[in-house]
Scaffold this active site. Structure first.
Site, PDB file in Angstrom:
ATOM      1  N   HIS A 126      41.209  47.239  39.737  1.00  0.00           N
ATOM      2  CA  HIS A 126      40.457  47.446  40.758  1.00  0.00           C
ATOM      3  C   HIS A 126      40.778  46.912  42.146  1.00  0.00           C
ATOM      4  O   HIS A 126      40.958  47.459  43.450  1.00  0.00           O
ATOM      5  CB  HIS A 126      39.091  47.069  40.693  1.00  0.00           C
ATOM      6  N   GLU A 127      41.211  45.445  41.969  1.00  0.00           N
ATOM      7  CA  GLU A 127      41.547  44.616  43.103  1.00  0.00           C
ATOM      8  C   GLU A 127      42.886  44.916  43.646  1.00  0.00           C
ATOM      9  O   GLU A 127      43.156  44.911  44.655  1.00  0.00           O
ATOM     10  CB  GLU A 127      41.407  43.080  42.700  1.00  0.00           C
ATOM     11  N   HIS A 130      42.838  47.608  45.664  1.00  0.00           N
ATOM     12  CA  HIS A 130      42.379  47.198  47.360  1.00  0.00           C
ATOM     13  C   HIS A 130      43.524  46.521  47.968  1.00  0.00           C
ATOM     14  O   HIS A 130      43.724  47.007  49.101  1.00  0.00           O
ATOM     15  CB  HIS A 130      41.543  46.167  47.323  1.00  0.00           C
TER      16      HIS A 130
END
Length: 136
Positions: A126-127, A130
């Site tokens: 998820h990061e 980003h």
């Protein structure tokens, strides 16, 4: 310093620049921001605090960890998930991997490799999304 969470989708959609040793203070702010939001957050990327650098902080089995310039170099076991985040409202469906091997740099900017599975692997993916300018 705890920073405000960025919700500007135009900014969040930019691909992050490589982090350098000059960004260590950004990493400390990122970690402090994650800890301040620990009740509803398990990971943050630097662009979430308004800095377009490739740095992530996350919780791994109860410990706070940080990675500079992370990249997934191997992955296996695809599955579907639903995720939310501090910079977005609601949740969205995403594709994830059960096991990932990550190449990253530690605080001393030494290159490291580590395999993550399960929940920590999902947080890291998820990061890293980003960092790639991907908004789930």
């Amino acid at each position: 310093m705890v920073r405000e969470i960025c919700r500007d989708e135009v900014f969040l959609a930019q691909k992050a620049e490589a982090a350098t040793e000059a960004d260590l203070s950004v990493a400390e702010d990122l970690l402090e921001t994650l800890i301040a939001h620990k009740d509803g957050c398990v990971g943050v990327a630097a662009n979430m605090i308004g800095v377009n650098k490739r740095i992530i902080a996350f919780v791994d089995d109860g410990e706070y960890r940080m990675m500079f310039n992370p990249a997934i170099v191997k992955k296996s076991g695809p599955y579907d998930a639903e995720e939310g985040g501090l910079s977005l409202t609601g949740t969205r469906k995403v594709n994830r991997w059960k096991s990932i091997k990550v190449r990253y740099q530690n605080r001393a900017f030494q290159e490291r490799f580590k395999i993550f599975t399960g929940w920590p692997a999902q947080i890291i993916q998820h990061e890293i999304d980003h960092c790639e300018g991907m908004i789930i």
